[in-house]
Design an enzyme around this catalytic site. Sequence first.
Site, short mmCIF file in Angstrom:
data_model
loop_
_atom_site.label_atom_id
_atom_site.label_comp_id
_atom_site.label_asym_id
_atom_site.label_seq_id
_atom_site.Cartn_x
_atom_site.Cartn_y
_atom_site.Cartn_z
N GLU A 101 -18.23 31.25 76.12
CA GLU A 101 -18.52 29.88 75.70
C GLU A 101 -19.26 29.12 76.80
O GLU A 101 -20.25 28.43 76.54
CB GLU A 101 -17.21 29.17 75.35
CG GLU A 101 -17.36 27.76 74.84
CD GLU A 101 -16.01 27.12 74.53
OE1 GLU A 101 -15.90 25.89 74.74
OE2 GLU A 101 -15.09 27.83 74.11
N HIS A 109 -9.06 22.61 79.35
CA HIS A 109 -9.75 23.29 78.25
C HIS A 109 -9.11 24.65 77.97
O HIS A 109 -8.97 25.07 76.81
CB HIS A 109 -11.23 23.45 78.62
CG HIS A 109 -12.03 24.22 77.63
ND1 HIS A 109 -12.49 25.50 77.88
CD2 HIS A 109 -12.48 23.90 76.39
CE1 HIS A 109 -13.18 25.92 76.84
NE2 HIS A 109 -13.19 24.99 75.92
N GLU A 159 -6.02 24.16 75.92
CA GLU A 159 -6.36 23.90 74.52
C GLU A 159 -6.55 25.21 73.76
O GLU A 159 -6.04 25.38 72.64
CB GLU A 159 -7.63 23.06 74.45
CG GLU A 159 -8.14 22.81 73.03
CD GLU A 159 -9.64 22.67 72.96
OE1 GLU A 159 -10.25 23.24 72.03
OE2 GLU A 159 -10.22 22.01 73.84
#
Length: 426
Positions: A141, A65, A68
């Site tokens: 997040e 992640h 990304e």
Amino acid sequence: MNKLTNTLNEMIYTDTCDNGLKIVVWHKPDFATTACLFATPYGSLDSSQKTETGELLQFPEGIAHFLEHKLFESEEGDVMNEYASMGANVNAFTSYNETVYYFDTCDENIERPLNLLLDFVQDLRISEESVEKEKGIINQELNMYLEMPDSRLIFETLKSLYKNHPIKNDIGGTCDSVNRTTKEDLMKCYALNYHPAKMTLIAVTPVEPNKIIQLIKENQAKKTFPTYSKITREFELEPLEVAKPFKTINMDVVNQKTCYGFKFNVMNQTDEQRVKTDWAFRFIFESHFTSMNPSYQTWITEHKISPYFYYETDFSRDYALALFFDEGVDEKAFGAFVQEEINTLKENGLSPSALIQLKNRSLGETLSLFNQPDEITVQYFRHQLTGVNLFETIDLIKNLTVEDCNEIIRKMDFSNFSETIIKSAK
């Protein structure tokens, strides 16, 4: 270049670049939209990997992640802004098994957005400063999702079901694992898992397929990559029993949320057998745990379940589970209800008429995806990862019998389960 015709007589072209990049072009001459996906089979479950030489590599949770996030950065500017200037939409996501970058556009000239997709994903340029800055963004997040009751419920349930398997970890990792991630970690993971020989580019487009394939090959021919070295996912042995049979989490919720989860032993099956098991469970559960079952409304009336009741199943090569969710119900009564209905399912099985209805519905839903270019790209890639491609899956659904489904459900061991509840802290 290979050609095949799908169920709707549409042409699909496949090819492979000299560097190993796999290309799929699904030709839609009557469509106005082009959707392109560039993906690697590298997700959150791949934090522990083994090289061809036997070297075991352990990376911080959530590193897929993290990568990304970093690939959307560019020395020249923001990738999203560049796509917006072309009138195209771009985005990405990381899951347990994949990292996907994609765009769609209505412009017939897709040379610029296609080249940009290939270029920004194949060019990781990061600094120590940018990595440290990104940690704060990712941690925000992660904390946001932990404060969302529904996502927290799933996360805590998986932690209760699994002791060692990385599915117990959040896709984004933890604040601690993110903070431990270094520039060197990211560069090494990228080199191992973003080699073109491991990746696939899928385009669903009205543009002439030969033109698309030529654009991709020309782009790749200008780049050099090291020799491809295979790398495999590595796991600790997962015991049959669950990590924690019962867990309570206090959060700011109005109605108590409950998840009753089953952990199944990973069976030594071929890819086709595993996908067959997956579809058998989908059909059996849908016939019993939805309004298809005449008892469903009675369950709601008698408050055995609420209108928020739902379930999920997932059968992968290295894990298998079924999760049942509800709100505002007593957790003990809910667990007893699920266990009782599982026993009823095993005893009664699936009826021939229900299977016909469910097969027709599923085949119709699958064929309807063929009208959604962005959905086609994702589903085509995900079926590719299962080892049973999209069209083989359609044939498997058509050939699935009542006897197949009932034998599968009766043989499944439902003895390993865990219950997680989120209730008000007040």
